[in-house]
Design a protein around this motif. Structure first.
Motif, PDB file in Angstrom:
ATOM      1  N   PRO A 131      -1.117 -42.822   8.730  1.00 19.87           N
ATOM      2  CA  PRO A 131      -1.688 -43.307   7.472  1.00 19.87           C
ATOM      3  C   PRO A 131      -0.633 -43.687   6.439  1.00 19.87           C
ATOM      4  O   PRO A 131      -0.788 -44.656   5.708  1.00 19.87           O
ATOM      5  CB  PRO A 131      -2.528 -42.107   6.992  1.00 19.87           C
ATOM      6  CG  PRO A 131      -2.841 -41.348   8.224  1.00 19.87           C
ATOM      7  CD  PRO A 131      -1.626 -41.490   9.085  1.00 19.87           C
ATOM      8  N   THR A 132       0.468 -42.910   6.383  1.00 10.52           N
ATOM      9  CA  THR A 132       1.522 -43.225   5.422  1.00 10.52           C
ATOM     10  C   THR A 132       2.203 -44.531   5.779  1.00 10.52           C
ATOM     11  O   THR A 132       2.497 -45.359   4.908  1.00 10.52           O
ATOM     12  CB  THR A 132       2.546 -42.075   5.377  1.00 10.52           C
ATOM     13  OG1 THR A 132       1.879 -40.862   4.997  1.00 10.52           O
ATOM     14  CG2 THR A 132       3.652 -42.373   4.396  1.00 10.52           C
TER      15      THR A 132
ATOM     16  N   LEU B 269       0.138 -47.457   4.711  1.00 17.42           N
ATOM     17  CA  LEU B 269      -0.242 -47.509   3.304  1.00 17.42           C
ATOM     18  C   LEU B 269      -0.030 -48.885   2.660  1.00 17.42           C
ATOM     19  O   LEU B 269      -0.923 -49.374   1.948  1.00 17.42           O
ATOM     20  CB  LEU B 269       0.522 -46.449   2.512  1.00 17.42           C
ATOM     21  CG  LEU B 269      -0.228 -45.148   2.201  1.00 17.42           C
ATOM     22  CD1 LEU B 269       0.672 -44.168   1.478  1.00 17.42           C
ATOM     23  CD2 LEU B 269      -1.463 -45.430   1.375  1.00 17.42           C
TER      24      LEU B 269
ATOM     25  N   ALA C 167       4.525 -41.116  -1.371  1.00 15.64           N
ATOM     26  CA  ALA C 167       3.296 -41.424  -0.628  1.00 15.64           C
ATOM     27  C   ALA C 167       2.058 -40.879  -1.325  1.00 15.64           C
ATOM     28  O   ALA C 167       0.986 -41.493  -1.270  1.00 15.64           O
ATOM     29  CB  ALA C 167       3.392 -40.860   0.792  1.00 15.64           C
TER      30      ALA C 167
ATOM     31  N   GLN D 177      -1.082 -43.124  -2.302  1.00 15.34           N
ATOM     32  CA  GLN D 177      -2.416 -42.831  -1.782  1.00 15.34           C
ATOM     33  C   GLN D 177      -3.412 -42.718  -2.929  1.00 15.34           C
ATOM     34  O   GLN D 177      -4.570 -43.153  -2.805  1.00 15.34           O
ATOM     35  CB  GLN D 177      -2.390 -41.528  -0.986  1.00 15.34           C
ATOM     36  CG  GLN D 177      -3.721 -41.145  -0.350  1.00 15.34           C
ATOM     37  CD  GLN D 177      -4.186 -42.151   0.671  1.00 15.34           C
ATOM     38  OE1 GLN D 177      -3.456 -42.529   1.571  1.00 15.34           O
ATOM     39  NE2 GLN D 177      -5.433 -42.597   0.551  1.00 15.34           N
TER      40      GLN D 177
ATOM     41  N   ASP E 149      -6.820 -44.847  -3.364  1.00 15.74           N
ATOM     42  CA  ASP E 149      -8.132 -44.232  -3.595  1.00 15.74           C
ATOM     43  C   ASP E 149      -8.803 -44.830  -4.844  1.00 15.74           C
ATOM     44  O   ASP E 149     -10.021 -45.033  -4.867  1.00 15.74           O
ATOM     45  CB  ASP E 149      -7.977 -42.716  -3.761  1.00 15.74           C
ATOM     46  CG  ASP E 149      -7.519 -42.033  -2.480  1.00 15.74           C
ATOM     47  OD1 ASP E 149      -7.674 -42.644  -1.401  1.00 15.74           O
ATOM     48  OD2 ASP E 149      -6.995 -40.910  -2.562  1.00 15.74           O
TER      49      ASP E 149
END
Length: 263
Positions: free
Chosen positions: A88-89, A92, A132, A136, A140
């Motif tokens: 996921p990182t 990103l 990160a 994130q 969001d």
């Protein structure tokens, strides 16, 4: 010694004869000679790396299942860490740009576009400094903004027996004044109540609620109250409408836009 050899040869002949095996005498003599030379004596190998490796191999049935379990657990943990943290990182930047593009595609007002650009720039800056967590958070915020823009609902005054349709507050800074609020709820096309993020002007915090109080002037508050006192039903209960692509509803009653979420 010679007698022992003869005795041994005789016993060997009898053993083979009992088994129905005919063994020539010279073969038995060779066997006795080999016995004297110690050919049939087992001599354990000396201690060393090769012996230890061999013993480790033959005992694999005991420790092997534990070793395989440990390796399997390590592989599962590694895979879980990769898919929950590393992947996921690493993804990103792409997800951040994609979320921003989706917001721009949905937005119908400049305020939404400006907010999207602000979140995108914050996420990009965080990625440049390898932060990160902040990146994130920006992602969001973009996802939440897109969900908010996609919502469509009609804002109606709460109009059910046993529930308040309006409240008033005395502000802390002025005990002689009153703040008036009409209690509303958002209904979708199927008359289902939806959840909406609302900024509580008393606490400064955004809460996700299904009902909230919208601040109005005293005249509007009294008009709603009179409408309800007439026959217990508010005839004019449509307070506003939230359209797709917009951040806020278009109000059909005078309001400052301020809100409370608790009363």
């Amino acid at each position: 010694a010679e007698g022992r050899e003869e005795d041994l040869e005789e016993r060997l002949r009898k053993i083979y004869a009992a088994q129905g095996i005919d063994v020539p005498g010279h073969v038995i003599e060779q066997g006795v000679a080999a016995l004297k030379e110690g050919r049939f004596i087992y001599t354990p190998p000396a201690d060393g790396l090769r012996k230890r490796l061999a013993l480790l191999y033959v005992s694999r049935g005991v420790w092997g299942k534990w070793a395989l379990g440990a390796v399997g657990a390590a592989l599962v943990a590694g895979a879980a860490y990769y898919f929950t943290a590393v992947a996921p990182t690493a993804d990103l930047p792409r997800r951040l740009e994609a979320a921003h593009a989706e917001v721009l595609e949905t937005a119908a007002v400049d305020d939404a576009r400006a907010a999207a650009s602000q979140f995108l720039n914050a996420g990009r800056a965080a990625l440049q400094r390898d932060d990160a967590a902040t990146a994130q958070g920006a992602l969001d915020a973009l996802v939440d903004l897109r969900s908010r823009l996609e919502q469509e609902y009609t804002l109606r005054v709460v109009n059910r027996p046993g529930e308040q349709s309006g409240v008033w507050r005395i502000p802390d800074v002025n005990a002689s004044a009153r703040n008036y609020y009409v209690i509303v709820e958002p209904l979708d096309a199927h008359s289902g109540v939806v959840t909406v993020p609302v900024l509580n002007e008393e606490t400064g915090k955004v809460e996700r609620v299904k009902q909230w109080g919208v601040r109005v002037d005293e005249t509007t508050f009294d008009a709603v109250a009179s409408d309800k006192k007439d026959d217990g039903i508010i005839q004019r209960d449509r307070f506003g409408e939230k359209k797709r692509g917009r951040l806020n509803p278009d109000y059909q009653m005078p309001t400052s836009g301020g809100a409370i979420t608790r009363w």
